[in-house]
Design an enzyme around this catalytic site. Structure first.
Site, short mmCIF file in Angstrom:
data_model
loop_
_atom_site.label_atom_id
_atom_site.label_comp_id
_atom_site.label_asym_id
_atom_site.label_seq_id
_atom_site.Cartn_x
_atom_site.Cartn_y
_atom_site.Cartn_z
N ASP A 1 12.52 28.69 9.02
CA ASP A 1 11.60 28.27 10.07
C ASP A 1 11.20 26.79 10.08
OD1 ASP A 1 10.22 28.68 7.70
OD2 ASP A 1 8.81 30.14 8.50
N GLU B 1 5.26 25.37 -1.64
CA GLU B 1 3.85 25.69 -1.43
C GLU B 1 2.93 24.58 -1.93
OE1 GLU B 1 4.43 29.53 0.38
OE2 GLU B 1 2.80 28.08 0.31
N GLU C 1 0.91 32.00 13.11
CA GLU C 1 1.99 31.45 13.94
C GLU C 1 1.82 31.73 15.43
OE1 GLU C 1 3.11 31.54 9.83
OE2 GLU C 1 2.55 33.24 11.12
N ARG D 1 0.60 22.82 0.98
CA ARG D 1 -0.83 23.13 0.87
C ARG D 1 -1.60 22.01 0.18
NH1 ARG D 1 -1.61 29.66 0.27
NH2 ARG D 1 0.51 30.30 0.78
#
Length: 639
Positions: free
Chosen positions: A401, A268, A535, A272
């Site tokens: 993913d 993260e 998404e 980010r």
């Protein structure tokens, strides 16, 4: 054994003391041991001891010192390798300002040794080594002649980079119809509304709680603050919200503190914070964003100090200690986490001139290339100690993913030079097509999950990014493969659209299933929520840009209307707990990725193709744009 001779005319020591025979023997044994201990201690004295130099020849002294030093260095290296939990962040293996006294050839040898040996790099003969956080820094041995060459500080040529772009960052704004412009302006207003409420009620916190009108910090970012600020920067810039962008920039300059001490998600923080800072630097050229990204990148390096170089998922940004998630099987690392570093870390090396970042992620590739893939698939859990799979659970949604996303995007970002990434992507997609792609009784194409050979017929919202990814890959394929993959991308995106249209709110659930007569709907209460995820609209944006079929803009506008109706509240936007009821229960959270991804992709859906053109940019998995490397961007005159 020491023998005491009796001197003429004098009694021996034991006799003079009036000792009996057994006592004499014990006394001699004690005295012998004492002398042996004292003499042996000479060899343990430090090299500077005058007594040691008195009793030992100079050459022997130097040899003993060298042996002791080598033993100490080996023990230190072994300790670093065994614990893999450094207490402080590492320095770069090759500092940006290289020591002028270190010859280039020596530095290159040491760099190569560091890469090959990992955290426990070998010490080159005739050099001293300082170990910090698993990285080594070479210094010349005492008395070595000074090197003649010097290296200028690395400087990234930003102006040359901007000239290399084929399209203006914000596009030309020519020839658009009034309806498209009006819809884009509506999305811009939504962004301003989300930002203004965050600034009013939660500036400096990580996210806004719009119902209670306060801020949320959470525990994913290790004490870092301002996740929404960093995530929103490039969206504000692209939407030409100039005043709001300056507010965000000012906060970064004055209030963004990296000296924190807490447990952070490596994944993260990378996607980010580092992704957002890098993107904003490339868009604006403002040095503050680059320097913050590089400083934060160095704080993540200790996570790679494992026997394989596969990083652990959690790191303390203050101490540098790292560990795996408690819920991860057998202390494993997660495919979607260690596989989603490549884009950002290559740019950290590009901007700093320090190859350590790029080498860390290239080593991940090497580990993955060696390990056997069951049925050609990549399971989600890998041991950072052994480099072997821990469980055979395969998912294109959560846990897996963005690993696949970064393969095709690494190839594109390299200007199609990273053939290894392209082959890994092609092989993985072929295995996915063969084993995971299924069609429901109602004709909906979906990607199932794989658990040791048994299929779980569900698809998560996170997996809906795959329509856009497959379309992006198909665009750069040829012949039958291009057509087949473009059709597959369109079918998957249509299925994800169905998950939206079959809900009462016209927003999609967290996961939907294809079993027990149910198709594209959530069958479990725990999967019915929507947290402002991007998404589905991400795939709409890619399919629009690559096909220009009007349905994708129409579907995107349906999402805008649903967000306004069901997620907009008095002080921002909130997720909802059940998409199958028209009187939604809000979760009181405006996620930072709503500003970074959802609103950005919706805005780009109604922009011309030259706004953040796909010829110039790839988006990281948080929708932060990173430039394609069209040329070598080192400043002129640098080696």
């Amino acid at each position: 054994m020491v023998v005491l001779r009796k001197l003429p005319g004098m009694p021996g020591w034991p006799a003079a003391l009036g000792l009996r025979l057994p006592q004499k023997f014990l006394f001699l044994l004690f005295l012998s041991g004492l002398l042996t201990l004292c003499f042996g201690a000479l060899f343990l004295l430090p090299d500077s001891s005058r007594f040691k130099r008195l009793f030992l020849p100079r050459r022997a002294t130097a040899s003993a010192s060298s042996s002791s030093s080598a033993s100490s260095s080996s023990a230190s290296s072994s300790s670093t390798r065994d614990t893999d939990l450094p207490r402080s962040p590492p320095a770069a293996a090759e500092p940006r300002h290289a020591s002028p006294a270190a010859p280039r050839r020596l530095r290159e040898k040491l760099r190569t040794a560091t890469r090959m040996a990992g955290p426990a790099a070998r010490t080159a003969p005739g050099s001293r080594q300082q170990v910090q956080g698993g990285e080594s820094r070479a210094q010349p041995a005492s008395g070595a002649p000074p090197a003649r060459e010097t290296r200028a500080p690395f400087r990234f040529d930003y102006e040359r980079f901007r000239r290399s772009l084929r399209h203006p960052v914000r596009g030309g704004r020519s020839g658009e119809d009034p309806e498209t412009r009006a819809r884009r302006m509506k999305i811009k207003e939504m962004m301003k509304f989300a930002w203004d409420n965050y600034k009013q009620y939660a500036l400096g916190k990580n996210e806004l709680r719009p119902l209670t009108k306060n801020g949320h910090i959470g525990n994913m970012f290790g004490g870092l603050r301002g996740a929404t600020v960093i995530d929103a920067l490039d969206t504000l810039y692209i939407m030409e919200l100039e005043e709001e962008f300056q507010e965000a920039k000012q906060w970064v300059e004055k209030s963004f503190d990296l000296n924190v001490n807490g447990e952070a998600s490596l994944f993260e923080v990378n996607i980010r914070y580092i992704g957002g800072l890098l993107a904003t630097y490339y868009l604006t050229g403002e040095e503050v964003f680059k320097s913050k990204a590089l400083e934060l990148g160095e704080k993540l390096l200790p996570a790679f100090n494992t026997p394989t170089g596969i990083p652990r998922g959690v790191i303390n940004l203050g101490s540098g200690m790292s560990w795996s998630w408690g819920w991860a099987s057998a202390g494993s690392s997660i495919l979607a986490e260690f596989g989603t570093l490549h884009l950002e870390f290559l740019h950290l090396s590009e901007l700093s001139g320090n190859p350590v970042f790029a080498e860390k992620v290239r080593n991940i590739r090497r580990v993955l290339s060696r390990v056997e893939k069951p049925q050609g698939l990549y399971p989600n859990f890998l041991s950072p100690v052994t480099g072997s799979w821990v469980q055979h659970h395969v998912s294109i949604g959560g846990l897996g993913d963005s690993f696949y996303e970064y393969l095709i995007k690494s190839w594109l970002m390299s200007d199609k030079k990273d053939s290894e990434a392209k082959k890994m992507y092609d092989d993985a997609l072929e295995a996915i097509e063969k084993h995971l792609v299924k069609k429901s009784a109602g004709g909906l194409t979906y990607i199932a999950e794989w658990r040791g050979g048994i299929l779980d017929h569900k698809m998560g919202h996170l997996a809906c990014f795959s329509g856009g990814m497959i379309a992006l890959g198909a665009e750069h394929s040829t012949g039958d493969r291009r057509q087949r993959h473009m059709e597959l991308a369109a079918e998957i995106t249509s299925t994800c659209h169905e998950s939206y249209t079959r809900s009462d709110t016209k927003l999609g659930p967290e996961a939907f299933r294809f079993d027990a007569g149910s198709e594209a709907t959530a069958t479990r209460l725990s999967e019915r929520y929507y947290i402002l995820r991007p998404e589905v609209v991400e795939s709409y944006m890619y399919l629009w840009r690559l096909t220009h079929q009007p349905k994708y803009r129409h579907w995107g506008w349906e999402v805008v209307q649903a967000l306004e109706k069901h997620c907009r509240v008095e002080a921002g936007f909130s997720g909802i707990r059940d998409v199958y009821t028209t009187t939604p229960n809000h979760d009181n959270m405006q996620q930072s990725f709503f500003l970074a991804e959802t609103l950005k992709y919706l805005y780009l859906l109604f922009c011309e193709d030259d706004v953040l053109s796909l010829e110039d940019w790839v988006f990281n998995t948080e929708a932060h744009p990173l430039p394609i490397n069209h040329t070598d961007l080192k400043a002129a005159g640098q080696p």
